[in-house]
Each structure stands twice: as C-alpha cells, then as structure tokens.
Design a protein around this motif. Structure first.
Motif, mmCIF file in Angstrom:
data_model
loop_
_atom_site.group_PDB
_atom_site.id
_atom_site.type_symbol
_atom_site.label_atom_id
_atom_site.label_comp_id
_atom_site.label_asym_id
_atom_site.label_seq_id
_atom_site.Cartn_x
_atom_site.Cartn_y
_atom_site.Cartn_z
ATOM 1 N N GLU A 162 12.662 66.696 -60.026
ATOM 2 C CA GLU A 162 12.995 68.113 -59.931
ATOM 3 C C GLU A 162 14.145 68.309 -58.944
ATOM 4 O OE1 GLU A 162 10.740 71.599 -57.671
ATOM 5 O OE2 GLU A 162 9.654 70.981 -59.482
ATOM 6 N N ALA A 163 14.986 69.282 -59.209
ATOM 7 C CA ALA A 163 16.044 69.648 -58.269
ATOM 8 C C ALA A 163 15.430 70.469 -57.138
ATOM 9 C CB ALA A 163 17.125 70.457 -58.977
ATOM 10 N N VAL A 164 15.653 70.039 -55.890
ATOM 11 C CA VAL A 164 15.110 70.797 -54.760
ATOM 12 C C VAL A 164 16.182 71.662 -54.099
ATOM 13 C CG1 VAL A 164 13.247 69.174 -54.337
ATOM 14 C CG2 VAL A 164 15.422 68.850 -53.187
ATOM 15 N N THR A 165 17.427 71.463 -54.506
ATOM 16 C CA THR A 165 18.538 72.343 -54.161
ATOM 17 C C THR A 165 19.383 72.470 -55.423
ATOM 18 O OG1 THR A 165 20.048 70.550 -53.513
ATOM 19 C CG2 THR A 165 18.589 71.422 -51.795
ATOM 20 N N SER A 166 20.461 73.225 -55.365
ATOM 21 C CA SER A 166 21.427 73.161 -56.467
ATOM 22 C C SER A 166 21.866 71.707 -56.580
ATOM 23 C CB SER A 166 22.623 74.067 -56.176
ATOM 24 O OG SER A 166 22.216 75.419 -56.114
ATOM 25 N N LEU A 167 21.936 71.205 -57.794
ATOM 26 C CA LEU A 167 22.069 69.765 -57.989
ATOM 27 C C LEU A 167 23.053 69.441 -59.102
ATOM 28 C CD1 LEU A 167 20.801 66.860 -57.402
ATOM 29 C CD2 LEU A 167 19.200 67.391 -59.245
ATOM 30 N N LYS A 168 23.888 68.441 -58.849
ATOM 31 C CA LYS A 168 24.710 67.850 -59.902
ATOM 32 C C LYS A 168 24.257 66.417 -60.065
ATOM 33 C CE LYS A 168 28.882 70.667 -59.333
ATOM 34 N NZ LYS A 168 30.339 70.645 -59.031
ATOM 35 N N LEU A 169 23.914 66.063 -61.297
ATOM 36 C CA LEU A 169 23.313 64.769 -61.570
ATOM 37 C C LEU A 169 24.062 64.068 -62.695
ATOM 38 C CD1 LEU A 169 20.806 63.416 -60.301
ATOM 39 C CD2 LEU A 169 19.483 64.278 -62.232
ATOM 40 N N MET A 170 24.448 62.822 -62.445
ATOM 41 C CA MET A 170 25.104 62.019 -63.469
ATOM 42 C C MET A 170 24.050 61.254 -64.272
ATOM 43 S SD MET A 170 27.983 59.012 -63.029
ATOM 44 C CE MET A 170 29.071 60.118 -62.148
ATOM 45 N N ARG A 171 24.158 61.327 -65.573
ATOM 46 C CA ARG A 171 23.221 60.641 -66.466
ATOM 47 C C ARG A 171 23.943 59.507 -67.185
ATOM 48 N NH1 ARG A 171 18.497 62.179 -69.930
ATOM 49 N NH2 ARG A 171 18.536 60.762 -71.723
ATOM 50 N N ILE A 172 23.374 58.317 -67.101
ATOM 51 C CA ILE A 172 23.909 57.136 -67.777
ATOM 52 C C ILE A 172 22.829 56.618 -68.711
ATOM 53 C CG2 ILE A 172 24.811 54.794 -67.478
ATOM 54 C CD1 ILE A 172 25.558 55.701 -64.585
ATOM 55 N N GLU A 173 23.131 56.508 -69.975
ATOM 56 C CA GLU A 173 22.132 56.051 -70.937
ATOM 57 C C GLU A 173 21.774 54.586 -70.682
ATOM 58 O OE1 GLU A 173 20.612 58.135 -72.911
ATOM 59 O OE2 GLU A 173 21.939 59.735 -72.169
ATOM 60 N N ALA A 174 20.479 54.297 -70.694
ATOM 61 C CA ALA A 174 20.007 52.943 -70.414
ATOM 62 C C ALA A 174 20.537 51.939 -71.434
ATOM 63 C CB ALA A 174 18.479 52.917 -70.402
ATOM 64 N N ASP A 175 20.651 52.345 -72.686
ATOM 65 C CA ASP A 175 21.154 51.429 -73.718
ATOM 66 C C ASP A 175 22.578 50.986 -73.423
ATOM 67 O OD1 ASP A 175 18.783 51.504 -75.069
ATOM 68 O OD2 ASP A 175 19.439 52.964 -76.575
ATOM 69 N N ASP A 176 23.400 51.899 -72.889
ATOM 70 C CA ASP A 176 24.775 51.535 -72.542
ATOM 71 C C ASP A 176 24.795 50.483 -71.435
ATOM 72 O OD1 ASP A 176 25.717 53.358 -74.370
ATOM 73 O OD2 ASP A 176 26.094 54.944 -72.903
ATOM 74 N N TYR A 177 23.933 50.667 -70.433
ATOM 75 C CA TYR A 177 23.891 49.722 -69.321
ATOM 76 C C TYR A 177 23.361 48.366 -69.784
ATOM 77 C CZ TYR A 177 23.915 48.582 -64.350
ATOM 78 O OH TYR A 177 24.198 48.021 -63.123
ATOM 79 N N LEU A 178 22.376 48.385 -70.660
ATOM 80 C CA LEU A 178 21.817 47.130 -71.173
ATOM 81 C C LEU A 178 22.865 46.309 -71.914
ATOM 82 C CD1 LEU A 178 18.267 48.205 -72.412
ATOM 83 C CD2 LEU A 178 18.780 46.493 -70.677
ATOM 84 N N ARG A 179 23.732 47.004 -72.642
ATOM 85 C CA ARG A 179 24.791 46.287 -73.351
ATOM 86 C C ARG A 179 25.722 45.582 -72.363
ATOM 87 N NH1 ARG A 179 24.270 50.460 -77.259
ATOM 88 N NH2 ARG A 179 25.614 51.894 -76.072
ATOM 89 N N ARG A 180 26.024 46.246 -71.232
ATOM 90 C CA ARG A 180 26.890 45.608 -70.225
ATOM 91 C C ARG A 180 26.195 44.417 -69.578
ATOM 92 N NH1 ARG A 180 31.230 46.128 -71.998
ATOM 93 N NH2 ARG A 180 31.990 45.157 -70.071
#
Length: 232
Positions: free
Chosen positions: A98-116
């Motif tokens: 949960e965001a406990v303040t105003s929040l900016k969050l980067m999302r990286i798909e796990a499948d993309d990382y697994l390929r690397r």
C-alpha cells in the motif's frame, strides 16, 4: 521513461551491478504509476507477476493475520525494490502493499527480467544482491526486537533517517506514528513512551519533526546494552 526515473532504478541493488545494455532493455519496457496515499498496490494472495522500485514516496508491505491484526513487514522508499523473489517463482504475494504517502512506483514485469537472466549472468547477480539485502533487513529487524529496548529501536529509526554525521539535526518523520509503531514492532502507546524516554537522550518530538541535540550520541545510545539503557 524519464531519465531521472532510470537513474533512480540504476542506483537500486536490482540494477546497480547489471551491465548498462541489459538495464536499458529492461527499463525500456518498465512503466511508472502514481498512487495516492492509502491506495492498494497489490493484495495478499494475488499472483506475483512484477518487481517494483520506489521512485518517490513510501510504500509499505503488510500482512493480515487470521485475527485481523495488521503486521508491517517492511517500509520502502526511493531506490528500494520489492517483490523480486516471489515474482520469479510465479508464486502469490504473502503480503499486501500500500502507498503510505503519495507514491511513484516503477513496475518491471518478471517475465522480462527472467529473459535477461537466461541471457546474462549479471542479471542473476543483481537479483541475488537485492534478495540478500531484504533478508539482511529482516534479520536486523528480528535482532532489534530481541536485543533492544523500544526506545533504542526508535532511536535507530531516527538515525537511519538522518544524513548528519555529528552535532544537532532535525529529522522529518516520513509517515504517521501508527505505521512507525508497526514498522518497529510495537503498539502506538509504546511508541509514545519511547519518544518520552528519548527526551533524556536529547530528542524532542513535535508533530512530525524530531529535533536531535547530538546525532552521534544517539547512535551510541542505540548500541548500548539494553540493561544499561533501561537503568539510565
């Protein structure tokens, strides 16, 4: 993706040891989402499919016990990542976020990382480093619960937030006191007593501001034998 967001991601343990070419490919597919305070990022029991890096603000991970009690597992700020290990296993989240303040969050798909990871070992090393940091943090929390008084835990929390090396300083409490209490494994009333106890160590709390007379002294207090800390 804005250049400053990529710079923050590259400073995280998840990317710091990864070759620039690999990190650039992963970040090209990532996206940043803004959350309002109190907004849910994911829920306990949902399938884990992504890794998250905090761009700005604070996020908390928490678990709801069968009794309905909320246990705070971790609180993360800029440059910290979470969700790695579970996402790569295709498991479900054992916690909610949960965001406990105003929040900016980067999302990286796990499948993309697994390929690397399959293509370059440096990506796997980055993942191991990040996972180790999370484990080390949890061990530190357990140690603090077992071996330090409530006031010492609060003092350490304040020291972690301060950039000062010595002398007086001020620290802004980044989120509400109920969450601070949960993060430190205590009840709100215990936190209030700990703040009162720290007055004798040169700490004054006014709303969300902590005024510290001598940060070096406070660090020494954090490391005292709990028996001595109780009797002072």
């Amino acid at each position: 993706m804005q250049p400053e967001y990529k710079a923050i991601a590259r400073q995280s343990l998840l990317f710091s040891s990864m070759p620039e070419e690999d990190s650039e490919m992963l970040l090209a597919n990532a996206h940043v989402t803004e959350y309002d305070r109190g907004q849910t990022i994911f829920l306990q029991g949902e399938k884990a499919t992504a890794i998250f890096i905090v761009v700005s603000g604070w996020a908390k991970l928490y678990r709801i016990a069968p009794s309905g009690t909320e246990a705070v597992v971790g609180v993360f700020t800029q440059g910290r990542s979470f969700g790695e290990a579970l996402a790569f296993r295709g498991d479900v989240y054992p916690v909610s976020a949960e965001a406990v303040t105003s929040l900016k969050l980067m999302r990286i798909e796990a499948d993309d990382y697994l390929r690397r990871i399959r293509e370059t070992p440096e990506a796997a090393i980055s993942l191991l480093a990040s996972t180790f940091r999370h484990l080390h943090s949890l061990v530190g929390q357990i140690e603090a619960l077992k071996a330090r008084t409530s006031a010492q835990r609060v003092a350490e929390f304040l020291c972690e937030l301060s950039n000062a090396e010595e002398g007086p300083c001020e620290v802004v409490l980044p989120y509400d006191k109920i969450l601070i209490a949960g993060r430190l494994g205590m009840k709100p009333e215990s936190l209030s007593r700990a703040f009162a106890r720290l007055k004798t160590e040169g700490v004054q709390i006014k709303q969300n501001l902590a005024k510290i007379e001598d940060i070096e002294h406070l660090r020494v207090y954090c490391e005292e034998d709990p028996a001595q800390a109780w009797t002072r």
